[in-house]
Design a protein around this motif. Structure first.
Motif, PDB file in Angstrom:
ATOM      1  N   GLU A 177       0.872  -1.192   0.000  1.00 18.02           N
ATOM      2  CA  GLU A 177       0.000   0.000   0.000  1.00 18.02           C
ATOM      3  C   GLU A 177       0.902   1.233   0.000  1.00 18.02           C
ATOM      4  O   GLU A 177       1.274   1.752   1.057  1.00 18.02           O
ATOM      5  N   TRP A 178       1.236   1.702  -1.185  1.00 18.73           N
ATOM      6  CA  TRP A 178       2.246   2.746  -1.326  1.00 18.73           C
ATOM      7  C   TRP A 178       1.822   4.079  -0.730  1.00 18.73           C
ATOM      8  O   TRP A 178       2.657   4.869  -0.284  1.00 18.73           O
ATOM      9  N   GLY A 179       0.519   4.357  -0.709  1.00 14.59           N
ATOM     10  CA  GLY A 179       0.041   5.595  -0.087  1.00 14.59           C
ATOM     11  C   GLY A 179       0.349   5.629   1.397  1.00 14.59           C
ATOM     12  O   GLY A 179       0.875   6.631   1.920  1.00 14.59           O
ATOM     13  N   LYS A 180       0.039   4.543   2.099  1.00 15.15           N
ATOM     14  CA  LYS A 180       0.347   4.455   3.528  1.00 15.15           C
ATOM     15  C   LYS A 180       1.858   4.475   3.761  1.00 15.15           C
ATOM     16  O   LYS A 180       2.344   5.058   4.736  1.00 15.15           O
ATOM     17  N   ALA A 181       2.599   3.837   2.857  1.00 12.68           N
ATOM     18  CA  ALA A 181       4.062   3.824   2.992  1.00 12.68           C
ATOM     19  C   ALA A 181       4.629   5.231   2.881  1.00 12.68           C
ATOM     20  O   ALA A 181       5.522   5.619   3.641  1.00 12.68           O
ATOM     21  N   ALA A 182       4.110   6.023   1.937  1.00 13.61           N
ATOM     22  CA  ALA A 182       4.597   7.394   1.740  1.00 13.61           C
ATOM     23  C   ALA A 182       4.392   8.229   2.997  1.00 13.61           C
ATOM     24  O   ALA A 182       5.274   9.012   3.398  1.00 13.61           O
ATOM     25  N   VAL A 183       3.221   8.062   3.646  1.00 11.43           N
ATOM     26  CA  VAL A 183       2.962   8.780   4.905  1.00 11.43           C
ATOM     27  C   VAL A 183       3.906   8.277   5.994  1.00 11.43           C
ATOM     28  O   VAL A 183       4.485   9.060   6.754  1.00 11.43           O
ATOM     29  N   GLY A 184       4.072   6.964   6.068  1.00 10.11           N
ATOM     30  CA  GLY A 184       4.922   6.375   7.098  1.00 10.11           C
ATOM     31  C   GLY A 184       6.358   6.835   7.029  1.00 10.11           C
ATOM     32  O   GLY A 184       7.019   6.982   8.057  1.00 10.11           O
ATOM     33  N   TRP A 185       6.870   7.100   5.821  1.00  7.87           N
ATOM     34  CA  TRP A 185       8.269   7.530   5.665  1.00  7.87           C
ATOM     35  C   TRP A 185       8.533   8.915   6.249  1.00  7.87           C
ATOM     36  O   TRP A 185       9.667   9.214   6.628  1.00  7.87           O
ATOM     37  N   ILE A 186       7.490   9.768   6.326  1.00  9.45           N
ATOM     38  CA  ILE A 186       7.737  11.162   6.728  1.00  9.45           C
ATOM     39  C   ILE A 186       7.016  11.582   8.010  1.00  9.45           C
ATOM     40  O   ILE A 186       7.402  12.564   8.639  1.00  9.45           O
ATOM     41  N   TYR A 187       5.984  10.827   8.423  1.00  7.16           N
ATOM     42  CA  TYR A 187       5.223  11.227   9.615  1.00  7.16           C
ATOM     43  C   TYR A 187       5.737  10.477  10.843  1.00  7.16           C
ATOM     44  O   TYR A 187       5.650   9.249  10.908  1.00  7.16           O
ATOM     45  N   PRO A 188       6.253  11.210  11.854  1.00  4.84           N
ATOM     46  CA  PRO A 188       6.879  10.555  13.017  1.00  4.84           C
ATOM     47  C   PRO A 188       5.876  10.071  14.061  1.00  4.84           C
ATOM     48  O   PRO A 188       5.731  10.668  15.129  1.00  4.84           O
ATOM     49  N   ALA A 189       5.190   8.974  13.775  1.00  6.55           N
ATOM     50  CA  ALA A 189       4.246   8.395  14.729  1.00  6.55           C
ATOM     51  C   ALA A 189       4.992   7.546  15.753  1.00  6.55           C
ATOM     52  O   ALA A 189       5.956   6.861  15.419  1.00  6.55           O
ATOM     53  N   ILE A 190       4.541   7.616  17.023  1.00  6.27           N
ATOM     54  CA  ILE A 190       5.113   6.772  18.081  1.00  6.27           C
ATOM     55  C   ILE A 190       3.951   6.041  18.751  1.00  6.27           C
ATOM     56  O   ILE A 190       3.416   6.492  19.765  1.00  6.27           O
ATOM     57  N   PRO A 191       3.523   4.911  18.185  1.00  9.16           N
ATOM     58  CA  PRO A 191       2.428   4.141  18.786  1.00  9.16           C
ATOM     59  C   PRO A 191       2.771   3.698  20.208  1.00  9.16           C
ATOM     60  O   PRO A 191       3.936   3.540  20.557  1.00  9.16           O
ATOM     61  N   HIS A 192       1.733   3.488  21.011  1.00  9.22           N
ATOM     62  CA  HIS A 192       1.932   3.073  22.405  1.00  9.22           C
ATOM     63  C   HIS A 192       2.729   1.763  22.466  1.00  9.22           C
ATOM     64  O   HIS A 192       2.421   0.806  21.766  1.00  9.22           O
ATOM     65  N   GLY A 193       3.763   1.759  23.310  1.00  9.70           N
ATOM     66  CA  GLY A 193       4.562   0.562  23.507  1.00  9.70           C
ATOM     67  C   GLY A 193       5.589   0.288  22.421  1.00  9.70           C
ATOM     68  O   GLY A 193       6.216  -0.777  22.421  1.00  9.70           O
ATOM     69  N   SER A 194       5.794   1.255  21.514  1.00  7.43           N
ATOM     70  CA  SER A 194       6.676   1.012  20.357  1.00  7.43           C
ATOM     71  C   SER A 194       8.115   1.452  20.574  1.00  7.43           C
ATOM     72  O   SER A 194       8.953   1.264  19.697  1.00  7.43           O
ATOM     73  N   LEU A 195       8.415   2.043  21.737  1.00 10.93           N
ATOM     74  CA  LEU A 195       9.723   2.671  21.913  1.00 10.93           C
ATOM     75  C   LEU A 195      10.869   1.665  21.859  1.00 10.93           C
ATOM     76  O   LEU A 195      11.944   1.965  21.323  1.00 10.93           O
ATOM     77  N   VAL A 196      10.673   0.473  22.403  1.00  9.65           N
ATOM     78  CA  VAL A 196      11.737  -0.542  22.344  1.00  9.65           C
ATOM     79  C   VAL A 196      12.049  -0.883  20.887  1.00  9.65           C
ATOM     80  O   VAL A 196      13.216  -0.990  20.492  1.00  9.65           O
ATOM     81  N   VAL A 197      11.001  -1.036  20.072  1.00 10.38           N
ATOM     82  CA  VAL A 197      11.204  -1.355  18.653  1.00 10.38           C
ATOM     83  C   VAL A 197      11.842  -0.170  17.929  1.00 10.38           C
ATOM     84  O   VAL A 197      12.750  -0.342  17.105  1.00 10.38           O
ATOM     85  N   ILE A 198      11.388   1.060  18.238  1.00 11.78           N
ATOM     86  CA  ILE A 198      11.971   2.259  17.623  1.00 11.78           C
ATOM     87  C   ILE A 198      13.466   2.339  17.923  1.00 11.78           C
ATOM     88  O   ILE A 198      14.287   2.596  17.035  1.00 11.78           O
ATOM     89  N   MET A 199      13.830   2.094  19.191  1.00 13.48           N
ATOM     90  CA  MET A 199      15.240   2.161  19.573  1.00 13.48           C
ATOM     91  C   MET A 199      16.044   1.033  18.939  1.00 13.48           C
ATOM     92  O   MET A 199      17.217   1.204  18.605  1.00 13.48           O
ATOM     93  N   SER A 200      15.409  -0.127  18.769  1.00  9.60           N
ATOM     94  CA  SER A 200      16.132  -1.223  18.110  1.00  9.60           C
ATOM     95  C   SER A 200      16.359  -0.892  16.639  1.00  9.60           C
ATOM     96  O   SER A 200      17.395  -1.235  16.072  1.00  9.60           O
ATOM     97  N   VAL A 201      15.398  -0.200  16.002  1.00 10.53           N
ATOM     98  CA  VAL A 201      15.593   0.238  14.613  1.00 10.53           C
ATOM     99  C   VAL A 201      16.720   1.261  14.545  1.00 10.53           C
ATOM    100  O   VAL A 201      17.590   1.200  13.667  1.00 10.53           O
ATOM    101  N   LEU A 202      16.727   2.214  15.493  1.00 10.13           N
ATOM    102  CA  LEU A 202      17.803   3.211  15.530  1.00 10.13           C
ATOM    103  C   LEU A 202      19.155   2.535  15.729  1.00 10.13           C
ATOM    104  O   LEU A 202      20.120   2.819  15.003  1.00 10.13           O
ATOM    105  N   GLY A 203      19.236   1.619  16.708  1.00  9.99           N
ATOM    106  CA  GLY A 203      20.490   0.924  16.972  1.00  9.99           C
ATOM    107  C   GLY A 203      20.915   0.033  15.831  1.00  9.99           C
ATOM    108  O   GLY A 203      22.104  -0.238  15.649  1.00  9.99           O
ATOM    109  N   ALA A 204      19.935  -0.417  15.038  1.00  8.98           N
ATOM    110  CA  ALA A 204      20.243  -1.288  13.902  1.00  8.98           C
ATOM    111  C   ALA A 204      20.731  -0.506  12.687  1.00  8.98           C
ATOM    112  O   ALA A 204      21.388  -1.058  11.813  1.00  8.98           O
ATOM    113  N   VAL A 205      20.402   0.789  12.622  1.00 10.23           N
ATOM    114  CA  VAL A 205      20.827   1.612  11.483  1.00 10.23           C
ATOM    115  C   VAL A 205      22.088   2.403  11.831  1.00 10.23           C
ATOM    116  O   VAL A 205      23.101   2.318  11.141  1.00 10.23           O
ATOM    117  N   VAL A 206      22.017   3.199  12.894  1.00  8.98           N
ATOM    118  CA  VAL A 206      23.179   3.988  13.321  1.00  8.98           C
ATOM    119  C   VAL A 206      23.946   3.147  14.333  1.00  8.98           C
ATOM    120  O   VAL A 206      23.576   3.072  15.499  1.00  8.98           O
TER     121      VAL A 206
END
Length: 418
Positions: A177-206
């Protein structure tokens, strides 16, 4: 008349040739953030939160470009890697703590990469995980010991190409669903309970070990440290190499989340095991998708385990104020320590997927130490001379360091309920 030749000038031909000569160091860094740890983080992000966390890949990649260019800047301008410079210019107790924590980050990285490769071997050939882990470590150690840097660079570029092709085929198979993907690439959503996953993504990239590694391997393009024109040309083409290579990494990481969001999130399946992901792909998309996934995972594990060993060797050699040379005992001992401790820890990991996720989170916790060390070194006139960070660069680097630190504090609050 040949239109291309008509518009092509000697200058453009020379520029293209020069750029191609510089391609390589950035690709080796890209390997580090498309490793199996990233697979775990990205599959968790996509399967649990759909397209919502794509923005973290974008933000992390922008941070990565700035930080990796700055690390390479140190190698080009000073002829030193971060580890060497820290050992030379910082008090022993400060450099000792920072470099030992960086070695721990390299071990944590190698753990994820060896484990990911072992999971792929299990999926493809039914080899038990511990045997596969030992096989991965021994094989990658052999690759490092027996090949020159230039050969290793070509091998790893080949691995990255195969990983990229595998995901292109996967994206063709999967309905996105490319429309949802386009929004996801630029809109900084932080769903409840997602911080561990967000930090793992950060640690996995940088990744801390990649900053150390880039400052080391960029010196393979070093010809004349005294010639300012050579240095300026290196800085120019290194930046292009970094943007090009990190762009490839952004695309592959995004593809992982897109596939997980499209296949798993839409079917209400939360992925907590890479093997499970392959098993689910088979009935949903057919056996070819599952096999492609496992093959790409294997090449990812092989290439990233190799660069993790290089990083560990570089950091350890730097403690002794030496540059990386796998034929030298300190560099080789660094490789052995990195692989040996990673395999040893794997004997105590009960849930492989959790091991991948938390290894990436550990990297994000160590990351501020490496970032602020790098800022100090690259802002020093004594070390960098006229190439020290400008005020604008310092503001940008400090902003990244502060953002990463704040995210780490938020993570600790969420994990321990302070």
């Amino acid at each position: 008349m040949n239109i291309r030749k008509y518009f092509e000038t000697e200058i453009t031909r020379k520029s293209a040739r020069d750029f191609l000569r510089y391609i390589g160091p950035g690709i080796l860094i890209t390997v580090g953030f498309i490793d199996p740890g990233n697979w775990a983080s990205n599959l968790a992000a996509g399967s649990q939160y759909g397209y919502d966390l794509l923005w973290m890949v974008t933000l992390s990649t922008i941070m990565l470009i700035v930080l990796q260019h700055n690390a390479a800047h140190l190698g080009i301008a000073s002829g030193l890697c971060i580890s060497e410079a820290a050992a030379l210019y910082l008090p022993k107790y400060v450099s000792g703590f920072l470099l030992l924590s960086a070695m721990a980050a390299a071990v944590s990285t190698a753990l994820a990469e060896i484990l990911g490769g072992a999971i792929a071997l299990h999926l493809l050939f039914n080899i038990p995980l511990m045997y596969g882990s030992i096989l991965m470590a021994v094989f990658c150690g052999f690759l490092l010991k027996s090949n020159s840097y230039n050969k290793m660079e070509k091998i790893i570029i080949g691995f990255v190409s195969l990983i990229g092709l595998s995901f292109l085929v996967e994206l063709y198979i999967v309905p996105i669903e490319w429309g949802k993907a386009a929004v996801g690439w630029i809109y900084p959503a932080i769903p409840h309970g997602s911080l561990v996953v967000i930090m793992s993504v950060l640690g996995a990239v940088v990744m801390p070990h990649n900053l150390f590694l880039h400052s080391e391997i960029i010196q393979s393009r070093q010809w004349n440290l005294e010639n300012e024109k050579v240095i300026e040309r290196q800085l120019k083409y290194e930046f292009l190499d970094t943007i090009f290579s990190m762009g490839i990494g952004w695309a592959i990481n995004s593809a992982m989340i897109l596939i997980a969001a499209s296949v798993f999130f839409t079917n209400n399946v939360i992925v907590d095991d890479l093997a499970q992901a392959v098993n689910i792909l088979d009935p949903l998309l057919g056996p070819y998708a599952a096999i492609l996934f496992a093959v790409a995972l294997l090449f990812s594990g092989l290439s990233s385990t190799t660069t993790a060993g290089m990083a560990g060797g570089s950091i350890y050699a730097g403690i002794f104020r030496e540059s990386y040379d796998v034929k030298d005992r300190h560099s080789w001992h660094g490789v052995l320590i990195t692989y040996g401790l990673a395999v040893l820890i794997l004997f105590f990991v009960k849930q492989p997927f959790d091991g991948l996720i938390y290894s990436q989170m550990a990297l994000s916790i160590q990351l501020p130490f490496t970032i602020f060390l790098q800022i100090y070194l690259t802002s020093s006139d004594k070390i960098m001379g006229k190439y020290a960070n400008s005020v604008k660069q310092r503001i940008m680097l400090w902003s990244i360091g502060i953002i990463v630190t704040i995210l780490n504090v938020m993570l600790l609050v969420e994990m321990f309920g302070f």
